[in-house]
Structures are given as structure tokens and as C-alpha cells.
Design an enzyme around this catalytic site. Structure first.
Site, mmCIF file in Angstrom:
data_model
loop_
_atom_site.group_PDB
_atom_site.id
_atom_site.type_symbol
_atom_site.label_atom_id
_atom_site.label_comp_id
_atom_site.label_asym_id
_atom_site.label_seq_id
_atom_site.Cartn_x
_atom_site.Cartn_y
_atom_site.Cartn_z
ATOM 1 N N TYR A 142 40.854 41.394 38.881
ATOM 2 C CA TYR A 142 41.316 41.084 37.539
ATOM 3 C C TYR A 142 40.802 42.043 36.470
ATOM 4 O O TYR A 142 41.112 41.876 35.287
ATOM 5 C CB TYR A 142 40.984 39.629 37.198
ATOM 6 C CG TYR A 142 42.013 38.698 37.803
ATOM 7 C CD1 TYR A 142 43.023 38.135 37.025
ATOM 8 C CD2 TYR A 142 42.020 38.427 39.168
ATOM 9 C CE1 TYR A 142 43.994 37.319 37.590
ATOM 10 C CE2 TYR A 142 42.975 37.614 39.742
ATOM 11 C CZ TYR A 142 43.961 37.062 38.946
ATOM 12 O OH TYR A 142 44.935 36.251 39.511
ATOM 13 N N MET B 264 44.413 38.530 48.278
ATOM 14 C CA MET B 264 43.061 38.047 47.987
ATOM 15 C C MET B 264 42.926 37.862 46.474
ATOM 16 O O MET B 264 43.050 38.813 45.706
ATOM 17 C CB MET B 264 42.025 39.059 48.484
ATOM 18 C CG MET B 264 40.594 38.713 48.133
ATOM 19 S SD MET B 264 39.416 39.990 48.674
ATOM 20 C CE MET B 264 39.900 41.380 47.618
ATOM 21 N N LYS B 265 42.684 36.623 46.062
ATOM 22 C CA LYS B 265 42.539 36.334 44.628
ATOM 23 C C LYS B 265 41.063 36.501 44.276
ATOM 24 O O LYS B 265 40.274 35.556 44.331
ATOM 25 C CB LYS B 265 43.030 34.922 44.320
ATOM 26 C CG LYS B 265 43.181 34.605 42.840
ATOM 27 C CD LYS B 265 43.830 33.247 42.659
ATOM 28 C CE LYS B 265 43.891 32.835 41.197
ATOM 29 N NZ LYS B 265 44.829 33.683 40.412
ATOM 30 N N SER B 266 40.692 37.731 43.961
ATOM 31 C CA SER B 266 39.284 38.057 43.728
ATOM 32 C C SER B 266 39.025 38.328 42.257
ATOM 33 O O SER B 266 39.918 38.727 41.500
ATOM 34 C CB SER B 266 38.878 39.288 44.553
ATOM 35 O OG SER B 266 39.456 40.464 44.013
#
Length: 307
Positions: free
Chosen positions: A167, A161-163
């Protein structure tokens, strides 16, 4: 490359909105709890034909949908609709080459960790953006350091999941790297194995063999990572996905980082240990990557969306 230039329009919830009017409320849920997912994509212009292509647009929008599924965010736009909106936005802004940032976030309407009731907003922004780690990085490589911050656990924030929330780790590692005089950081996972950079996947070369950490070690399923593995196969460069230790970085013949922002960026040193100028494997993959992105390799033309 930290700064960026404003353009005329941003696509928001199905409409072209003037750049300065694409705003959101300060009590937007995602601003407080990181409940957003996003993508990073590039559009390239072939310097010879002057044609412009978005690189692997569909694959990025498919990953955006997967991120929403993991995050339990209802995304009302199909992959086709998002791809179409992206192309129209680039044309509307008159851009020939640009960076593309789709973002799906929980908007204004509720507060608290439970996001139930928060509306879902979808935006796509585009702007001119040069080399992420500097133009000279492609030729000379960058100095990086292994961070004291570990990458998030696969059972804490799923790497698939690129949330935006994911980051925060990258921010810690990036600021630490800058404080130590490095351009970028490499993070280990909780088991102490090599994971990834703050926004890049990692490759090492030793004795002509290309290695990269497997997805099971907690890395993002990078689209540029997949691209490089495909190109390595075409170029008869032996490649494997294997767990790597910190020592493997120090004794590598070549190291490079990949990502939509970073593209294929060589690493010149790690923790003050020299790797050197970009080697033959890095150079070959870097050259082939840009040939593909510029539409010069017929076998990969289906990866490109002409603008």
C-alpha cells in the site's frame, strides 16, 4: 473517512485487550519493513430488523490465510478461530455496525530484512466507520484522476497478497490525487492498462455491459469485486473481465469502485472528463449489494455471519 472512534477492546493474540493497551514496540519488524498482511471487513445492521451481520467474514479470513502463505508468515489461528474471535469482539464492544481490521504482523525480536526469529502477532480491531469516500459519494459519485504512479508488478509484490507493504503505492497515488483536487486515484499497471484504485477494484459500464480488469492485470482478488460479479449475473447484467485502457475510462457510460471500505461508490468524473450521476447499472448493483449485506436476499444468506 480518515478518522475513527476508539472502542473498549481489541483482540490480540487470543485475548481481549483494552484499546489503549493494544500497543507494540517501536522496533517491531513490520513497522520497519512492511512485513504484515491484513484484511478489511464490514459489519452491517439491517435498519428494519436491527439484526447485525458481518459480510463475507469467512472469505476474508480465508484470504488472510492465503496472504500469510504467500508472505511465509506462520498463522497459528484457524479460519474458524478468527471468525469466532471477530464475532466475540464485536459483541464485547457492543457494536451493531462497524469496520473490522484483522492484522498479522512480524513483531518485536529481530531486525534486518531477514525476518527469521521475529514473533508473529495477530490482532483484530473493530470501530464505527462511515462511508469511506463520504456519504454524498453514494448519491453523486466522486471525482478521480489517473495517477502518475503505476501499480506494483505481479512479480514484485503479488497482488494476491494483501500486505501493508503493497500500500505504499496507494499512499503515493492517494496523496497525489488529493493534491490535484480528486477524491481518489486510478492506477495503471506497468503495461499501461487500467489496474485499480488506491484501495478499490474498478468497474466500467458501456452499452449496458459491465467490465472489470482481470486478475492477471495485477488487481487484488477483491471480495466485493466477486460479490458484484455474482450480483450482476443474478440481475442479468452482462459482465466480462477484460483489459481496459485509459481511453475506456473516458468513454464509459458509468464507472464505479468497489471494496469493503468503499462498498459500491460511483465515479462522477475522471481526469476532468464527466461520467455523470450514477447510472442504472450502478444503481441496481448498489441497491442489491446493500440488500444482501442487510440479510434481505435469502440466496446469499450464507455470506452473512450474524452477530
Amino acid at each position: 473517512m480518515a478518522g475513527f472512534s476508539a472502542v473498549d477492546f481489541i483482540w490480540k493474540n487470543g485475548e481481549m485487550v483494552p484499546w489503549e493497551q493494544a500497543t507494540t514496540h517501536v522496533l517491531t519488524h513490520s513497522l520497519h519493513y512492511g512485513s504484515a498482511v491484513f484484511e478489511g471487513i464490514r459489519c452491517y445492521q439491517d435498519p428494519d430488523s436491527q439484526k447485525s451481520y458481518v459480510f463475507r467474514l469467512r472469505e476474508h479470513m480465508e484470504r488472510l490465510h492465503r496472504s500469510c502463505k504467500i508472505a511465509m508468515i506462520d498463522l497459528d489461528y484457524t479460519v474458524d478461530e478468527l471468525c469466532d474471535a471477530t464475532v466475540k469482539l464485536i459483541r464485547k464492544n457492543g457494536l451493531k455496525a462497524c469496520y473490522i481490521r484483522p492484522l498479522v504482523y512480524r513483531g518485536y525480536g529481530t531486525m534486518g530484512v531477514d525476518p527469521t526469529g521475529a514473533p508473529v502477532d495477530v490482532v483484530i480491531a473493530v470501530w464505527p466507520w462511515g462511508a469511506y469516500l463520504g456519504e454524498e459519494a453514494f448519491e453523486n459519485g466522486v471525482a478521480v484522476g489517473v495517477s502518475s504512479w503505476r501499480q506494483r508488478s505481479v512479480n514484485a509484490l503479488p497482488p494476491a497478497m494483501k500486505s501493508t507493504a503493497s500500500y505504499m503505492n496507494s499512499i503515493f497515488a492517494k496523496l497525489e490525487a488529493k493534491a490535484h483536487g480528486y477524491a481518489e486515484a486510478i492506477m495503471l499497471n506497468e503495461a499501461g492498462l487500467v489496474c485499480e484504485g488506491t484501495g478499490e477494484n474498478l468497474f466500467v459500464v458501456r452499452d449496458g455491459i459491465l467490465s472489470t480488469p482481470p486478475l492477471s492485470d495485477g488487481v487484488l482478488e477483491g471480495i466485493t469485486r466477486d460479490t458484484v460479479l455474482c450480483l450482476a449475473d443474478d440481475l442479468d447484467i452482462p459482465s466480462i473481465e477484460e483489459s481496459l485502457t485509459r481511453s475506456d475510462l473516458y468513454v464509459a457510460d458509468e464507472v464505479f469502485m468497489t471494496g469493503s471500505a468503499a462498498e459500491v461508490t460511483p465515479v462522477a468524473s475522471i481526469d476532468e472528463r464527466p461520467i455523470g450521476k450514477p447510472g442504472p447499472v450502478t444503481r441496481a448493483l448498489q441497491e442489491q449489494f446493500f440488500k444482501v449485506a442487510y440479510g434481505k436476499v435469502d440466496d446469499y444468506y450464507d455470506w452473512l455471519t450474524e452477530v
